[in-house]
Design an enzyme around this catalytic site. Sequence first.
Site, PDB file in Angstrom:
ATOM      1  N   SER A   1       0.839  -1.203   0.000  1.00 59.30           N
ATOM      2  CA  SER A   1       0.000   0.000   0.000  1.00 59.30           C
ATOM      3  C   SER A   1       0.873   1.251   0.000  1.00 59.30           C
ATOM      4  O   SER A   1       2.053   1.214   0.370  1.00 59.30           O
ATOM      5  CB  SER A   1      -0.876  -0.020   1.264  1.00 59.30           C
ATOM      6  OG  SER A   1      -1.641   1.148   1.386  1.00 59.30           O
TER       7      SER A   1
ATOM      8  N   ASP B   1       4.760  -7.424   3.271  1.00 62.97           N
ATOM      9  CA  ASP B   1       3.659  -6.683   3.890  1.00 62.97           C
ATOM     10  C   ASP B   1       2.843  -7.626   4.759  1.00 62.97           C
ATOM     11  O   ASP B   1       2.783  -8.832   4.501  1.00 62.97           O
ATOM     12  CB  ASP B   1       2.750  -6.057   2.825  1.00 62.97           C
ATOM     13  CG  ASP B   1       1.939  -4.884   3.353  1.00 62.97           C
ATOM     14  OD1 ASP B   1       2.291  -3.730   3.037  1.00 62.97           O
ATOM     15  OD2 ASP B   1       0.956  -5.105   4.081  1.00 62.97           O
TER      16      ASP B   1
ATOM     17  N   ASP C   1       4.732 -10.094   9.182  1.00 64.48           N
ATOM     18  CA  ASP C   1       4.565  -9.064  10.211  1.00 64.48           C
ATOM     19  C   ASP C   1       5.975  -8.656  10.625  1.00 64.48           C
ATOM     20  O   ASP C   1       6.720  -9.478  11.175  1.00 64.48           O
ATOM     21  CB  ASP C   1       3.784  -9.653  11.390  1.00 64.48           C
ATOM     22  CG  ASP C   1       3.633  -8.673  12.544  1.00 64.48           C
ATOM     23  OD1 ASP C   1       4.314  -7.636  12.558  1.00 64.48           O
ATOM     24  OD2 ASP C   1       2.833  -8.976  13.446  1.00 64.48           O
ATOM     25  N   VAL C   2       6.348  -7.401  10.375  1.00 66.56           N
ATOM     26  CA  VAL C   2       7.746  -7.009  10.626  1.00 66.56           C
ATOM     27  C   VAL C   2       8.116  -7.048  12.110  1.00 66.56           C
ATOM     28  O   VAL C   2       9.297  -7.024  12.445  1.00 66.56           O
ATOM     29  CB  VAL C   2       8.084  -5.616  10.032  1.00 66.56           C
ATOM     30  CG1 VAL C   2       8.005  -5.626   8.523  1.00 66.56           C
ATOM     31  CG2 VAL C   2       7.225  -4.521  10.651  1.00 66.56           C
TER      32      VAL C   2
ATOM     33  N   TYR D   1       3.591   7.191  18.397  1.00 61.70           N
ATOM     34  CA  TYR D   1       4.028   7.168  16.999  1.00 61.70           C
ATOM     35  C   TYR D   1       5.271   8.046  16.813  1.00 61.70           C
ATOM     36  O   TYR D   1       6.262   7.615  16.222  1.00 61.70           O
ATOM     37  CB  TYR D   1       2.882   7.674  16.110  1.00 61.70           C
ATOM     38  CG  TYR D   1       3.205   7.762  14.642  1.00 61.70           C
ATOM     39  CD1 TYR D   1       3.182   6.623  13.839  1.00 61.70           C
ATOM     40  CD2 TYR D   1       3.534   8.980  14.042  1.00 61.70           C
ATOM     41  CE1 TYR D   1       3.476   6.701  12.486  1.00 61.70           C
ATOM     42  CE2 TYR D   1       3.821   9.065  12.699  1.00 61.70           C
ATOM     43  CZ  TYR D   1       3.789   7.925  11.916  1.00 61.70           C
ATOM     44  OH  TYR D   1       4.089   8.013  10.578  1.00 61.70           O
TER      45      TYR D   1
ATOM     46  N   ILE E   1       1.262  12.997   3.233  1.00 65.82           N
ATOM     47  CA  ILE E   1       1.233  12.251   1.968  1.00 65.82           C
ATOM     48  C   ILE E   1      -0.100  11.519   1.837  1.00 65.82           C
ATOM     49  O   ILE E   1      -0.503  10.799   2.760  1.00 65.82           O
ATOM     50  CB  ILE E   1       2.389  11.212   1.913  1.00 65.82           C
ATOM     51  CG1 ILE E   1       3.736  11.852   2.295  1.00 65.82           C
ATOM     52  CG2 ILE E   1       2.452  10.568   0.533  1.00 65.82           C
ATOM     53  CD1 ILE E   1       4.229  12.943   1.389  1.00 65.82           C
TER      54      ILE E   1
ATOM     55  N   PRO F   1      -3.660   5.560   2.059  1.00 67.27           N
ATOM     56  CA  PRO F   1      -4.694   5.051   2.962  1.00 67.27           C
ATOM     57  C   PRO F   1      -4.432   5.443   4.421  1.00 67.27           C
ATOM     58  O   PRO F   1      -5.367   5.751   5.162  1.00 67.27           O
ATOM     59  CB  PRO F   1      -4.617   3.538   2.753  1.00 67.27           C
ATOM     60  CG  PRO F   1      -4.160   3.400   1.329  1.00 67.27           C
ATOM     61  CD  PRO F   1      -3.183   4.525   1.112  1.00 67.27           C
TER      62      PRO F   1
END
Length: 247
Positions: free
Chosen positions: A12, A33, A59-60, A151, A184, A187
């Site tokens: 994405s 991803d 899943d990182v 975050y 940016i 989604p």
Amino acid sequence: MSRVAVVTGAGSGMGLAISQHLAARGDRVALLDLNGAAVEEAAQRLRDGGAEAIACQVDVSDRSAVLAAIETARRELGPIEIMVTSAGIEAFVDFLDISPEDWDKMMAVNLTGTFHCLQAVVPDMLAGGWGRIVTISSSSAQSGTKRMASYVASKGGVIALTKALAIEYAAHGITVNTIPPGFIETPMMHRPIDSGELPPMKDLLTRAPMGRSGTSEDIAAACTFLCSEEAGYITGQQINVNGGWYL
Ligand code: NAP
């Protein structure tokens, strides 16, 4: 020269555009991803266009899954020469309402996930004497942003990790830079607008110096340059792609 690239978050937004740009210039690309269907479809489109591309659902934040995905990429495409970490999550929460579990999840995906990915690929780059690493951080970590403390802290960690590795590997032909995107349209940006966490787009854009938001293409263009031969003397840098706008 065709290089082997791994892009996370490639299902994405920016990660998808970055993998498309790298494939378009001839790189062999592994798209990673959490969303397996999205990344499978994206890789198939690249193959339909004549590129060499594979997809890995991962899943990182899961270290063994990351190591397995990188091993698959290495086996099918060759030693990893380029790594772009775009996978990420966000959250809008008042600082006092962040639970320890939510804090840990944010760090696990955004910061520790980046750590897992970079540790998995640096040995290939050291062996080859060449590497390009680009982390996708955030302008919010440069300016600070309210209701995004976990975050912002995770992305601040990504910026610091980038700078540390740039110095550690500068003498080995490996450059390590970060792109802290501004606003940016992806989604990830539309979700908080749709849920009312952020004001409507037209109100946000009144604060944008260029009068527009950025696009995934804007990010991919800068990232592809940082992954080029020509960018070999750029390392440890925060390449701001934000239209002159800090949130
Ligand atoms: P996006 O469209 O939501 O793409 C992010 C991708 O990462 C999604 O496909 C997502 O999968 C995937 N992902 C989430 N958690 C993952 C995990 N644990 N393991 C592997 N993949 C995972 O967002 P984007 O806007 O392109 O964001 C790319 C990067 O830019 C992120 O790191 C973000 O924090 C950063 N950024 C974005 C903006 C902006 O304005 N958009 C600004 C500053 C920084 P799912 O869809 O299945 O969750």
